[in-house]
Design an enzyme around this catalytic site. Structure first.
Site, PDB file in Angstrom:
ATOM      1  CD  GLU A  33     -17.402   1.943   1.680  1.00  0.00           C
ATOM      2  OE1 GLU A  33     -18.646   1.756   1.740  1.00  0.00           O
ATOM      3  OE2 GLU A  33     -16.722   2.220   2.680  1.00  0.00           O
ATOM      4  NE  ARG A  92      -0.714  -0.220   4.957  1.00  0.00           N
ATOM      5  CZ  ARG A  92      -1.107   0.265   6.130  1.00  0.00           C
ATOM      6  NH1 ARG A  92      -2.102   1.125   6.193  1.00  0.00           N
ATOM      7  NH2 ARG A  92      -0.516  -0.119   7.236  1.00  0.00           N
ATOM      8  CG  PHE A 143     -15.222  -1.756   3.010  1.00  0.00           C
ATOM      9  CD1 PHE A 143     -16.012  -2.687   3.663  1.00  0.00           C
ATOM     10  CD2 PHE A 143     -14.176  -1.175   3.704  1.00  0.00           C
ATOM     11  CE1 PHE A 143     -15.773  -3.032   4.989  1.00  0.00           C
ATOM     12  CE2 PHE A 143     -13.932  -1.510   5.031  1.00  0.00           C
ATOM     13  CZ  PHE A 143     -14.733  -2.435   5.684  1.00  0.00           C
ATOM     14  NE  ARG A 195      -3.113  -2.575   9.496  1.00  0.00           N
ATOM     15  CZ  ARG A 195      -2.531  -3.087  10.588  1.00  0.00           C
ATOM     16  NH1 ARG A 195      -2.147  -4.354  10.601  1.00  0.00           N
ATOM     17  NH2 ARG A 195      -2.323  -2.340  11.651  1.00  0.00           N
TER      18      ARG A 195
END
Lengths: 281, 317
Positions: free
Chosen positions: B58, B10, B83, B167
């Site tokens: 979203e 990320r 999401f 992450r």
């Protein structure tokens, strides 16, 4: 509105209604009821309000239109054909294999369609994106969308409403077609979204309520929308589902069924007589 | 051996967006109230006029992305994988996929390595969902270097792209000379006993596994399959023909992701044993990412075990 302008618009709306009947009859399916209730506003949008040109369907400065209640595509196709985006003969192949005119609007197959829609609640978000793009690019084109009144039961509509007001998208004008009928019955019976004007006001919108079949009121509403700054506008148009075809008016069961041969004849006779009466008058 | 540098993919995503911005003035970035976590925050800071926070909505964000893209923008729309691919699946399908609009979905926090937040945020279904959308490209970089390349390639690609980022800080395995191309896998080690086709953070695990297998005289071909769709079919067929046994390794459900995609090609083109390493038919749970990865079998140890299983199956055929 002067009389001759109104007369032309009324004729245009009748022609759109004829396309609705023509298309759904030949398709043996489709959604005539809600298509007929938006014929007048579409006539006004495409022939008075919007800056669109069939010769340049991709003009980056054109006004944008999103039919968020995508199932009413037959009316949109009628307007686009009359405007010259494609030949009127295409209407008869609506929903057929290989046809340019899909059951719901498809931007990659039909000239003049600015957004593919059909899944309720989604088109309005795309319209918000288009209006946002205009602000971002410093362009003065406007974006319009028509939503169904049942459609606003979708939560995404309110996500979009919140964002549009937050971003002060005064270049966005939506029309909520309030014919009070959805597939399973009246709005009150199914899942009432009323009161609609108050809801949009609470979300920070400029709200105008009109009679959907009165061109004076339609013109005043769009003129007021243009004049409004700092807020998007929602025009709540009180309409008659099935408007213009006697046996379809205010009947929920004409939401999603096509006329048979006999009903087709009757509907076309009614619309043709109305057109002739207008020409003579 | 040089020191291992760890960096989350990320971070590669966020940095690449900023890097791209100058050369692509029509690039805009959307987020859904997660800019700090998705790392689009750096872009927001550098180019505030080109960043739109859509709030916690979203589905609407994907529609706005579609509308913006219809006017000629390159739109990166970011949220967590859960999401972006999960909640907004139908918006992605109908408003972006169907009209084939130029929207790049930057989905971070993919997989089980989200860690402590637990099952509701550990998306192990995104490849399966996105693979089913016609014309959707799916990129899953293995490290921060590849993540940067993937962002550049996605921006240059005409059409929708789903990019999955993690992450967790993971070892940087590629250097600046690394060449990335959408739809092309990269062979990282040579071997003809078994092929390990890995993606995302499992690529590093596959390399560790291959090294360990060497000591047992088992030579594994390791392939980095960063593009889940369109799949590099030829590399899969070559692996089947030349090594006769395949292990897939992904931080995703064993259903519908890389393992399924590889098995589909192998079954149709050159049937050989395929053994899948991935999250079995279960939800995740809270815990430190490193421990969760081991718990769910997303480890070099499990790849070694499955490689031997695949070889055994090959030899039993």
């Amino acid at each position: 509105m002067d009389v001759s302008k109104k007369k032309v618009l009324e004729q245009t709306a009748l022609r759109i209604r004829k396309a609705v009947i023509e298309g759904t009859y030949h398709a043996k399916s489709g959604h005539p009821g809600g298509s007929l209730s938006i014929a007048d506003v579409l006539a006004y949008l495409y022939f008075c309000e919007m800056n669109v040109d069939a010769a340049h369907p991709d003009n980056p400065n054109r006004d944008r239109f999103v039919l968020s209640k995508g199932h009413c595509a037959p009316a949109l196709y009628g307007a686009l054909a009359l405007k010259g985006f494609f030949d009127e003969s295409e209407i008869q192949s609506l929903r057929h294999i290989g046809a340019m005119l899909q059951g719901h609007p498809c931007m990659t197959s039909t000239p003049g369609v600015d957004m593919s829609t059909g899944s309720l609640g989604q088109g309005v978000s795309a319209a918000v994106g288009m209006a946002l793009a205009a602000k971002f690019d410093g362009k003065d084109y406007r974006t319009y969308a028509i939503l169904g009144d049942g459609e606003i039961e979708e939560g995404q509509v309110w996500e979009a409403a919140m964002f549009a007001a937050h971003k002060k998208l005064d270049n966005l004008c939506i029309v909520v077609d309030n014919n009070n009928l959805q597939i399973d019955g009246s709005l009150e019976e199914v899942n009432s979204p009323y009161p609609i004007p108050e809801k949009f006001e609470a979300f920070g919108w400029n709200v105008i309520v009109i009679d959907a079949h009165d061109f004076d009121q339609i013109e005043e509403a769009f003129t007021a929308a243009r004049a409004c700054t700092g807020k998007p506008t929602a025009i709540i148009q009180k309409s008659v589902k099935g408007k213009g075809v006697s046996f379809m008016e205010n009947q929920a069961n004409w939401h999603g069924s096509a006329p048979n041969a006999e009903q087709y004849e009757q509907a076309m006779n009614e619309l043709n007589s109305a057109l002739s009466a207008m020409k003579e008058g | 051996m040089s020191e291992i540098i760890k960096k989350a993919t990320r971070d590669g995503y966020g940095a690449a967006l900023v890097e791209l911005a100058e050369s692509k003035p029509n690039l805009v970035v959307l987020d859904a109230d997660l800019a700090a976590a998705t790392k689009t925050g750096a872009f927001k800071k550098a180019y505030p006029d080109r960043f739109f926070d859509c709030g916690i909505a979203e589905g609407n964000m994907m529609g706005i992305a579609a509308g913006l893209a219809s006017t000629g923008k390159i739109v990166f729309a970011s949220s967590f994988a859960m999401f972006a691919a999960g909640r907004a699946f139908e918006q992605v399908r109908n408003s972006i996929g169907y009209p084939h609009l130029n929207v790049k979905i930057g989905a971070t926090h993919g997989g089980i390595s989200v860690g402590e937040d637990g099952a509701t945020h550990q998306c192990c279904e995104d490849f399966a969902l996105m693979r089913s959308i016609p014309g959707m490209v799916i990129l899953n970089p293995a490290d921060a270097v590849e993540a940067r390349h993937a962002v550049f390639a996605a921006a240059a690609w005409d059409g929708p792209v789903y990019l999955r980022f993690g992450r967790l800080a993971v070892p940087v395995i590629f250097d600046d000379s690394y060449h990335f191309e959408i739809g092309k896998s990269v062979r990282l080690t040579e071997g003809n006993d078994v092929t390990i086709i890995a993606t995302g953070l499992m690529v590093n695990e596959a390399l560790i596994a291959a090294e360990a297998l060497k000591s047992e005289n088992i030579f594994a071909r390791v392939i980095n399959m960063a593009t889940i769709k369109p799949l590099d079919k030829q590399a899969v067929i070559d692996a089947a023909v030349e090594t006769g046994a395949i292990v897939t390794a992904e931080e995703h459900s064993i259903f519908g992701g890389l393992g399924s995609a590889v098995a589909e090609v192998v079954c149709e083109e050159k049937p050989v044993p395929v053994v899948r390493v991935g999250v079995e038919d279960t939800f995740g749970k809270s815990g430190p990412a490193a421990e969760l990865l081991k718990l769910y079998g997303l480890s070099s140890e499990n790849i070694i075990k499955k490689a031997k299983e695949a070889i055994f199956k090959k030899e039993s055929m």
